[in-house]
Design a protein around this motif. Structure first.
Motif, short mmCIF file in Angstrom:
data_model
loop_
_atom_site.label_atom_id
_atom_site.label_comp_id
_atom_site.label_asym_id
_atom_site.label_seq_id
_atom_site.Cartn_x
_atom_site.Cartn_y
_atom_site.Cartn_z
N ASN A 45 0.82 -1.21 0.00
CA ASN A 45 0.00 0.00 0.00
C ASN A 45 0.86 1.27 0.00
OD1 ASN A 45 -2.17 -1.74 0.17
ND2 ASN A 45 -2.63 -1.29 2.31
N ILE A 46 1.90 1.27 0.83
CA ILE A 46 2.79 2.43 0.90
C ILE A 46 3.51 2.64 -0.44
CG2 ILE A 46 4.91 3.31 1.99
CD1 ILE A 46 3.87 1.96 4.61
N PHE A 47 3.96 1.54 -1.04
CA PHE A 47 4.62 1.63 -2.35
C PHE A 47 3.64 2.17 -3.40
CE2 PHE A 47 6.43 0.16 -6.33
CZ PHE A 47 7.76 0.48 -6.18
N ALA A 48 2.40 1.72 -3.36
CA ALA A 48 1.38 2.20 -4.31
C ALA A 48 1.21 3.71 -4.16
CB ALA A 48 0.06 1.48 -4.06
N ASP A 49 1.16 4.19 -2.94
CA ASP A 49 1.02 5.64 -2.72
C ASP A 49 2.25 6.39 -3.22
OD1 ASP A 49 -1.51 5.37 -1.64
OD2 ASP A 49 -0.81 5.41 0.45
N ALA A 50 3.43 5.84 -2.96
CA ALA A 50 4.67 6.52 -3.36
C ALA A 50 4.81 6.59 -4.87
CB ALA A 50 5.88 5.81 -2.75
N THR A 51 4.33 5.58 -5.58
CA THR A 51 4.52 5.51 -7.04
C THR A 51 3.25 5.86 -7.83
OG1 THR A 51 3.97 3.15 -7.06
CG2 THR A 51 6.31 3.76 -6.84
N LEU A 52 2.17 6.14 -7.13
CA LEU A 52 0.88 6.47 -7.75
C LEU A 52 0.34 5.33 -8.60
CD1 LEU A 52 1.71 10.16 -8.75
CD2 LEU A 52 0.72 9.31 -6.61
N ASP A 53 0.72 4.10 -8.26
CA ASP A 53 0.25 2.90 -8.96
C ASP A 53 -0.74 2.18 -8.06
OD1 ASP A 53 -0.21 0.51 -10.24
OD2 ASP A 53 1.90 0.00 -10.53
N HIS A 54 -2.02 2.50 -8.23
CA HIS A 54 -3.06 1.97 -7.35
C HIS A 54 -3.92 0.90 -8.03
CE1 HIS A 54 -2.04 5.86 -5.43
NE2 HIS A 54 -2.14 5.12 -4.35
N GLN A 55 -3.31 0.14 -8.93
CA GLN A 55 -4.05 -0.91 -9.62
C GLN A 55 -4.63 -1.89 -8.59
OE1 GLN A 55 -3.34 -4.26 -13.06
NE2 GLN A 55 -1.64 -2.97 -12.54
N TRP A 56 -5.86 -2.33 -8.82
CA TRP A 56 -6.57 -3.18 -7.85
C TRP A 56 -5.83 -4.46 -7.53
CZ3 TRP A 56 -7.98 -8.11 -9.01
CH2 TRP A 56 -8.03 -8.48 -10.36
N ILE A 57 -5.08 -5.00 -8.47
CA ILE A 57 -4.40 -6.29 -8.24
C ILE A 57 -3.39 -6.20 -7.09
CG2 ILE A 57 -2.50 -6.01 -9.89
CD1 ILE A 57 -3.26 -8.97 -10.76
N HIS A 58 -2.98 -4.97 -6.76
CA HIS A 58 -2.06 -4.75 -5.65
C HIS A 58 -2.78 -4.41 -4.35
CE1 HIS A 58 1.07 -4.75 -8.64
NE2 HIS A 58 0.60 -3.64 -9.21
N LEU A 59 -3.98 -3.82 -4.45
CA LEU A 59 -4.59 -3.21 -3.27
C LEU A 59 -5.92 -3.80 -2.81
CD1 LEU A 59 -3.88 0.50 -4.26
CD2 LEU A 59 -2.50 -1.00 -2.80
N ASP A 60 -6.68 -4.37 -3.69
CA ASP A 60 -8.03 -4.83 -3.35
C ASP A 60 -8.04 -6.34 -3.08
OD1 ASP A 60 -10.75 -5.55 -3.27
OD2 ASP A 60 -11.30 -4.05 -4.78
N ALA A 61 -7.86 -6.70 -1.82
CA ALA A 61 -7.73 -8.11 -1.43
C ALA A 61 -8.98 -8.91 -1.78
CB ALA A 61 -7.43 -8.22 0.07
N GLU A 62 -10.16 -8.36 -1.56
CA GLU A 62 -11.40 -9.09 -1.85
C GLU A 62 -11.56 -9.36 -3.35
OE1 GLU A 62 -13.35 -10.62 0.39
OE2 GLU A 62 -11.78 -9.94 1.74
N ARG A 63 -11.31 -8.35 -4.14
CA ARG A 63 -11.41 -8.52 -5.60
C ARG A 63 -10.33 -9.49 -6.10
NH1 ARG A 63 -11.25 -3.67 -10.16
NH2 ARG A 63 -11.57 -5.06 -11.94
N ALA A 64 -9.14 -9.40 -5.54
CA ALA A 64 -8.03 -10.27 -5.96
C ALA A 64 -8.34 -11.74 -5.67
CB ALA A 64 -6.74 -9.84 -5.27
N LYS A 65 -9.06 -11.99 -4.57
CA LYS A 65 -9.43 -13.37 -4.23
C LYS A 65 -10.27 -14.01 -5.33
CE LYS A 65 -9.48 -13.01 0.79
NZ LYS A 65 -10.32 -12.93 1.98
N THR A 66 -11.14 -13.22 -5.94
CA THR A 66 -12.07 -13.79 -6.93
C THR A 66 -11.67 -13.55 -8.38
OG1 THR A 66 -13.46 -11.81 -6.82
CG2 THR A 66 -14.02 -13.63 -5.34
#
Length: 154
Positions: free
Chosen positions: A34-55
């Motif tokens: 999450n911190i890396f996503a904020d630092a690099t402005l890369d907020h793709q769901w595959i990195h951040l959305d655990a529920e969506r990534a599960k399915t």
């Protein structure tokens, strides 16, 4: 594991062509992703959305950014080697880098390094390293490549 101590070009050059060592494991947490996503402005769901990534993700969980794993190189390299009498270390080149496997959240990574060459360029040491970022309990590494650091000794 004890670190290799390097105090000079000659100290480093003696390891040319050999595997220098392997770091300890470092676990990739969701907080770090999450911190890396904020630092690099890369907020793709595959990195951040655990529920969506599960399915929806083929990996079944969130994954670390590839560049997050690459950014760990200096930290993990520092567990293998201690360079003393150093004014500055500079990331110089990524000659080749191949991402081989996604790193799922809570995976543990470690770095394996072979010194390909060490060259003295008028007092600046150019060290080419073959690097493999291993994933604990996985046959395939996260990535492999050749990187170069420049060492400016005092």
């Amino acid at each position: 594991m004890s670190k290799i101590i390097i105090r000079s070009f000659a100290d480093l050059q003696q390891y040319e062509g050999t595997e220098i060592g392997v770091s300890d494991y470092h676990t990739i947490t969701q907080e770090q992703i999450n911190i890396f996503a904020d630092a690099t402005l890369d907020h793709q769901w595959i990195h951040l959305d655990a529920e969506r990534a599960k399915t929806e993700s083929p990996f079944g969980s969130t994954i670390a950014h590839g560049y997050l794993t690459v950014s760990l190189l200096p930290y993990l390299w520092g567990q293998i080697i201690s360079i003393e009498n150093l004014k500055m270390q500079v990331n110089y080149e990524i000659e080749s880098l191949r991402f081989n496997q996604a790193v799922t959240v809570d995976s543990a990574l470690r770095l394996r390094v072979k010194l390909l060459s060490a060259v003295n360029l008028r007092g600046v040491i150019k060290a080419r390293l073959e690097v493999t970022m291993e994933i604990e309990n996985s046959k395939k590494p996260a990535f492999t490549g050749v990187i170069t650091f420049l060492y400016h000794f005092n």
